[in-house]
Design a protein around this motif. Structure first.
Motif, PDB file in Angstrom:
ATOM      1  N   TYR A   1      43.714  43.973  24.884  1.00 23.22           N
ATOM      2  CA  TYR A   1      43.077  42.683  25.122  1.00 23.22           C
ATOM      3  C   TYR A   1      43.848  41.843  26.148  1.00 23.22           C
ATOM      4  N   HIS A   2      45.168  41.973  26.187  1.00 26.41           N
ATOM      5  CA  HIS A   2      45.945  41.317  27.253  1.00 26.41           C
ATOM      6  C   HIS A   2      45.420  41.753  28.622  1.00 26.41           C
ATOM      7  N   ILE A   3      45.225  43.064  28.781  1.00 26.78           N
ATOM      8  CA  ILE A   3      44.735  43.600  30.059  1.00 26.78           C
ATOM      9  C   ILE A   3      43.302  43.143  30.318  1.00 26.78           C
ATOM     10  N   LEU A   4      42.473  43.187  29.284  1.00 25.92           N
ATOM     11  CA  LEU A   4      41.068  42.813  29.432  1.00 25.92           C
ATOM     12  C   LEU A   4      40.915  41.349  29.831  1.00 25.92           C
ATOM     13  N   SER A   5      41.773  40.471  29.313  1.00 28.05           N
ATOM     14  CA  SER A   5      41.687  39.044  29.647  1.00 28.05           C
ATOM     15  C   SER A   5      41.819  38.830  31.148  1.00 28.05           C
ATOM     16  N   GLY A   6      42.745  39.558  31.772  1.00 27.97           N
ATOM     17  CA  GLY A   6      42.922  39.449  33.219  1.00 27.97           C
ATOM     18  C   GLY A   6      41.709  39.934  33.983  1.00 27.97           C
ATOM     19  N   ILE A   7      41.123  41.047  33.523  1.00 29.12           N
ATOM     20  CA  ILE A   7      39.921  41.587  34.184  1.00 29.12           C
ATOM     21  C   ILE A   7      38.784  40.577  34.135  1.00 29.12           C
ATOM     22  N   LEU A   8      38.523  40.040  32.941  1.00 26.72           N
ATOM     23  CA  LEU A   8      37.400  39.110  32.776  1.00 26.72           C
ATOM     24  C   LEU A   8      37.623  37.819  33.538  1.00 26.72           C
ATOM     25  N   LYS A   9      38.874  37.350  33.606  1.00 27.66           N
ATOM     26  CA  LYS A   9      39.190  36.135  34.363  1.00 27.66           C
ATOM     27  C   LYS A   9      38.858  36.325  35.840  1.00 27.66           C
ATOM     28  N   LYS A  10      39.281  37.441  36.424  1.00 29.41           N
ATOM     29  CA  LYS A  10      39.018  37.707  37.840  1.00 29.41           C
ATOM     30  C   LYS A  10      37.526  37.820  38.112  1.00 29.41           C
ATOM     31  N   LEU A  11      36.807  38.479  37.196  1.00 30.09           N
ATOM     32  CA  LEU A  11      35.357  38.646  37.396  1.00 30.09           C
ATOM     33  C   LEU A  11      34.634  37.313  37.252  1.00 30.09           C
ATOM     34  N   ARG A  12      35.039  36.490  36.272  1.00 31.76           N
ATOM     35  CA  ARG A  12      34.418  35.168  36.115  1.00 31.76           C
ATOM     36  C   ARG A  12      34.631  34.319  37.361  1.00 31.76           C
ATOM     37  N   SER A  13      35.818  34.416  37.947  1.00 29.91           N
ATOM     38  CA  SER A  13      36.128  33.646  39.157  1.00 29.91           C
ATOM     39  C   SER A  13      35.232  34.063  40.322  1.00 29.91           C
ATOM     40  N   ALA A  14      34.749  35.312  40.287  1.00 32.01           N
ATOM     41  CA  ALA A  14      33.856  35.813  41.339  1.00 32.01           C
ATOM     42  C   ALA A  14      32.387  35.650  40.957  1.00 32.01           C
ATOM     43  N   GLY A  15      32.121  34.966  39.848  1.00 27.77           N
ATOM     44  CA  GLY A  15      30.741  34.724  39.431  1.00 27.77           C
ATOM     45  C   GLY A  15      30.109  35.860  38.659  1.00 27.77           C
ATOM     46  N   ILE A  16      30.922  36.830  38.200  1.00 27.54           N
ATOM     47  CA  ILE A  16      30.395  37.952  37.413  1.00 27.54           C
ATOM     48  C   ILE A  16      30.704  37.668  35.941  1.00 27.54           C
ATOM     49  N   ASN A  17      29.719  37.205  35.199  1.00 28.02           N
ATOM     50  CA  ASN A  17      29.921  36.780  33.810  1.00 28.02           C
ATOM     51  C   ASN A  17      29.328  37.792  32.832  1.00 28.02           C
ATOM     52  N   LEU A  18      29.813  39.030  32.923  1.00 30.91           N
ATOM     53  CA  LEU A  18      29.333  40.096  32.048  1.00 30.91           C
ATOM     54  C   LEU A  18      30.316  40.326  30.912  1.00 30.91           C
ATOM     55  N   THR A  19      29.806  40.818  29.797  1.00 32.89           N
ATOM     56  CA  THR A  19      30.697  41.247  28.721  1.00 32.89           C
ATOM     57  C   THR A  19      31.368  42.552  29.136  1.00 32.89           C
ATOM     58  N   TRP A  20      32.453  42.895  28.446  1.00 30.19           N
ATOM     59  CA  TRP A  20      33.151  44.138  28.778  1.00 30.19           C
ATOM     60  C   TRP A  20      32.250  45.342  28.544  1.00 30.19           C
TER      61      TRP A  20
ATOM     62  N   TYR B   1      30.227  48.158  43.348  1.00 30.57           N
ATOM     63  CA  TYR B   1      30.945  47.616  44.507  1.00 30.57           C
ATOM     64  C   TYR B   1      31.354  46.174  44.259  1.00 30.57           C
ATOM     65  N   ASP B   2      30.444  45.368  43.710  1.00 30.82           N
ATOM     66  CA  ASP B   2      30.735  43.947  43.456  1.00 30.82           C
ATOM     67  C   ASP B   2      31.892  43.793  42.473  1.00 30.82           C
ATOM     68  N   ILE B   3      31.920  44.631  41.438  1.00 30.69           N
ATOM     69  CA  ILE B   3      33.011  44.561  40.451  1.00 30.69           C
ATOM     70  C   ILE B   3      34.337  44.952  41.096  1.00 30.69           C
ATOM     71  N   TYR B   4      34.359  46.067  41.822  1.00 27.03           N
ATOM     72  CA  TYR B   4      35.591  46.512  42.475  1.00 27.03           C
ATOM     73  C   TYR B   4      36.077  45.480  43.487  1.00 27.03           C
ATOM     74  N   ASN B   5      35.132  44.919  44.243  1.00 26.90           N
ATOM     75  CA  ASN B   5      35.480  43.931  45.261  1.00 26.90           C
ATOM     76  C   ASN B   5      36.080  42.678  44.623  1.00 26.90           C
ATOM     77  N   ALA B   6      35.492  42.237  43.498  1.00 23.83           N
ATOM     78  CA  ALA B   6      36.001  41.047  42.798  1.00 23.83           C
ATOM     79  C   ALA B   6      37.410  41.266  42.277  1.00 23.83           C
ATOM     80  N   LEU B   7      37.729  42.507  41.911  1.00 23.73           N
ATOM     81  CA  LEU B   7      39.056  42.834  41.382  1.00 23.73           C
ATOM     82  C   LEU B   7      40.040  43.215  42.481  1.00 23.73           C
ATOM     83  N   GLY B   8      39.530  43.346  43.723  1.00 25.19           N
ATOM     84  CA  GLY B   8      40.397  43.685  44.844  1.00 25.19           C
ATOM     85  C   GLY B   8      40.938  45.089  44.785  1.00 25.19           C
ATOM     86  N   ILE B   9      40.109  46.045  44.340  1.00 30.16           N
ATOM     87  CA  ILE B   9      40.571  47.437  44.227  1.00 30.16           C
ATOM     88  C   ILE B   9      39.666  48.359  45.041  1.00 30.16           C
ATOM     89  N   LYS B  10      40.135  49.585  45.264  1.00 26.90           N
ATOM     90  CA  LYS B  10      39.408  50.549  46.087  1.00 26.90           C
ATOM     91  C   LYS B  10      38.080  50.942  45.449  1.00 26.90           C
TER      92      LYS B  10
END
Length: 625
Positions: A532-551, A589-598
């Motif tokens: 959940y520590h890891i998941l919190s960071g993922i969801l925070k980055k996605l929310r900041s990019a306007g992606i408000n999906l559940t895990w 693509y949108d998810i990867y781009n929001a997280l800044g990964i390949k």
């Protein structure tokens, strides 16, 4: 190809090993070469040749005229995948499109021979691994004296808990057979449940240091304000008796309504954005209010990290907000917002107070509030339309069921052969009160004659009428005198963050627990918190990019991003194997781009294998540029 049986001996034991051998022609004459160690195969010796022939047929991508024995077919496919993996691993990875264009590689192939195999999921695994690396989990574990394999296994455990939450045995199967996690990590380890158990326990032994480090990384990298500290508890149940356990207990109030099972309790501290700070495991029947003192002491040790200061506001629900705990918070000179447990208030506390209205859920629901001061506290009387509707529905169903049961009991009094003894009838009414939990809202009279009940009558009492009038009401209390009613309500509603946290952890494997001993039980829970520590960071980055999906929705989107091997036959009698990732969809693509990964976590691997061996070719596998 053929299968050879060899006998090996160590100091402790003797064992048999089977090897897949191929004969090749070289300039120095015929030679035999080891293709793959098969371990020990448990099929009849007369089937060995069939197995070797089938492996060779699949490797050469040849069509078969006859269907093989199911046992032989299963083993052949298993070993073929391993052989292809070995061949491809000897070939370099082509990771850039520019290099692929510069080193064009053409083959004339039979399109009808094309097929795919060894398809593995990589989408969600790639996302979690990238976040693990972003948090620097390697460095944290290395500092705690984890060796290279333990760090690798710790990553696998964390990724699997988020992507495929299950037991260690199923996790091992998933890693070995289904997921591309080993490729992503560059691991050659054979995974089995015991090695995962041992790694989980080592993580548990260091859980305080790991949580502290992860929390500090999140605080720094996300610039978390941490002005509000949320605290709550949840519990989960066990499958099994847990007779000798020190933490599994009956008697707690199960959140999943599994009061028939022993429980264990988890406390969690998060900030207003849902990032976890600390967790602790308690016995399943622990009194919720009694846990606050311990957690405040633990938090006070975080002063050097600026987590626990008088500027912070502790937010707690009614289950923890006892008068003793309110006094405890005050004694530490801390601020609080709590759901009040008081049953009565000063007369006229909210009289002549103007009522305000707050819009919730984008205007769908309304919250009516009245703010009043008494001594050093503010009390906010809230009336929620949504809460009234929910509580009203629950209360109405219970009352209807209770009244129906009373009527049925009354009707039976006039029938022959039914229960009529006054004491037994009163006992039955007591059980109905216990079952439906609304008996105190009624005045119930039972007429008696000759120690027998002859009539049951009932009516709602003043308590029942008052209960219906107060549906949707609750009171918040705080020692923050400067807050407005809307601000107090907003801080209280941040408790939904911790509810979402528990919900997320239960979705990634917190419940139920199958372990028999306390140590692996605690380790199981900690792996979930770590995830959940890891998941919190993922969801925070996605929310900041306007992606408000559940895990769960994110995993569904990423499930079609896979790693696969495509095999085809070329005109010049070669089998061409190409291992690559599928193309990403727009949503991926949108998810990867929001997280800044390949978008492509792994490059292409190519192997070309001659079907016919030539006298001057001692090597049959060639890697492309």
């Amino acid at each position: 190809m053929f299968i050879r049986e060899v006998f090996k001996k160590t100091k402790d034991r003797k064992y048999t090993q089977h090897q897949l051998i191929e004969s090749i022609r070289t300039p120095a004459g015929p030679r035999q070469r080891l293709v793959l160690n098969l371990g020990t195969i448990n099929i009849a010796k007369e089937k060995w040749k069939d197995l070797a022939n089938l492996i060779e047929s699949i490797l050469n991508n040849q069509e078969r005229l006859f269907k093989e024995d199911a046992e032989v077919e299963s083993l052949a496919r298993k070993y073929t995948i391993k052989i292809k993996e070995k061949r491809l691993s000897r070939c370099g990875s082509n990771t850039t499109n520019n290099k692929a264009i510069e080193n064009e590689d053409y083959e004339e192939v039979n399109l009808n021979s094309l097929h795919t195999s060894n398809s593995r999921s990589i989408g969600a695994e790639h996302v979690v691994l990238s976040q693990i690396e972003w948090y620097g989990l390697d460095k944290i574990l290395k500092k705690l004296k984890f060796d290279k394999d333990q760090i690798l296994l710790s990553k696998m455990l964390t990724i699997s808990r988020l992507v495929h939450p299950s037991s260690e045995r199923e996790t091992a199967r998933w890693i070995n057979d289904t997921s591309g996690i080993s490729e992503l990590l560059g691991s050659q380890l054979k995974i089995y449940d015991n090695i995962l158990h041992r790694t989980a326990i080592k993580l548990w032994e260091n859980y305080k240091e790991i949580e502290k480090e992860l929390s500090q990384v999140a605080r720094k990298e996300f610039d978390l304000k941490e002005t509000v500290i949320l605290y709550d508890l949840t519990n989960t149940y066990f499958e099994g008796s847990k007779e000798n356990s020190k933490i599994a207990r009956h008697g707690g109030n199960s959140k999943e309504r599994r009061n028939d099972r022993p429980l264990v309790t988890l406390s969690l501290v998060v900030d207003e954005e849902g990032f976890p700070k600390q967790s602790k495991i308690y016995e399943g029947n622990v009194s919720e209010p009694s846990t606050l003192s311990n957690i405040l002491d633990e938090l006070s040790k975080e002063n050097e990290a600026n987590l626990f200061t008088s500027s912070k506001t502790i937010v707690i629900d009614a289950g923890i907000a006892s008068e003793d705990n309110i006094e405890l918070i005050k004694s530490k000179k801390l601020k609080y917002v709590a759901v009040s447990r008081k049953q009565s208030y000063d007369e006229g506390l909210w009289d002549n107070i103007e009522e305000d209205e707050i819009s919730l859920s984008g205007g769908k629901n309304k919250l009516k509030i009245k703010l009043s001061k008494s001594g050093n506290e503010q009390y906010l009387l809230c009336h929620s339309e949504a809460k009234e509707k929910k509580e009203g529905g629950i209360l109405s169903r219970r009352m209807e069921s209770f009244e129906k049961a009373l009527k049925e009991l009354d009707v039976k009094l006039s029938k022959k052969g039914t229960l009529k003894k006054y004491a037994k009838v009163m006992e039955s009414i007591g059980r109905l009160k216990e079952r439906y939990k609304v008996g105190n809202l009624y005045e119930i009279e039972v007429e008696e004659k000759d120690k027998k009940a002859i009539k049951i009558s009932y009516s709602k009492n003043l308590t029942g009428k008052a209960k219906e009038e107060k549906l949707g009401n609750y009171v918040l209390r705080t020692n923050r005198q400067e807050l407005s009613g809307e601000e107090i309500s907003q801080i209280h509603r941040s408790l939904t963050r911790i509810e979402e946290s528990f919900k997320a952890m239960k979705a990634i494997g917190l419940r139920p627990i199958h372990h028999k001993r306390d140590e692996p039980t605690s380790a199981h829970i900690h792996i979930t918190v770590l995830g959940y520590h890891i998941l919190s960071g993922i969801l925070k980055k996605l929310r900041s990019a306007g992606i408000n999906l559940t895990w769960q929705s994110i995993k569904n989107v990423l499930s079609t991003h896979r790693r696969e091997t495509v095999t085809m036959n070329s005109r010049n009698n070669r089998v061409v194997d190409v291992r690559s990732c599928t193309d990403v969809t727009k949503e991926q693509y949108d998810i990867y781009n929001a997280l800044g990964i390949k978008q492509t976590p792994l490059g292409k691997l190519k192997a070309k294998t001659a079907i016919k061996k030539n006298i001057d070719n001692s090597t049959t596998t060639m890697c492309s540029d």
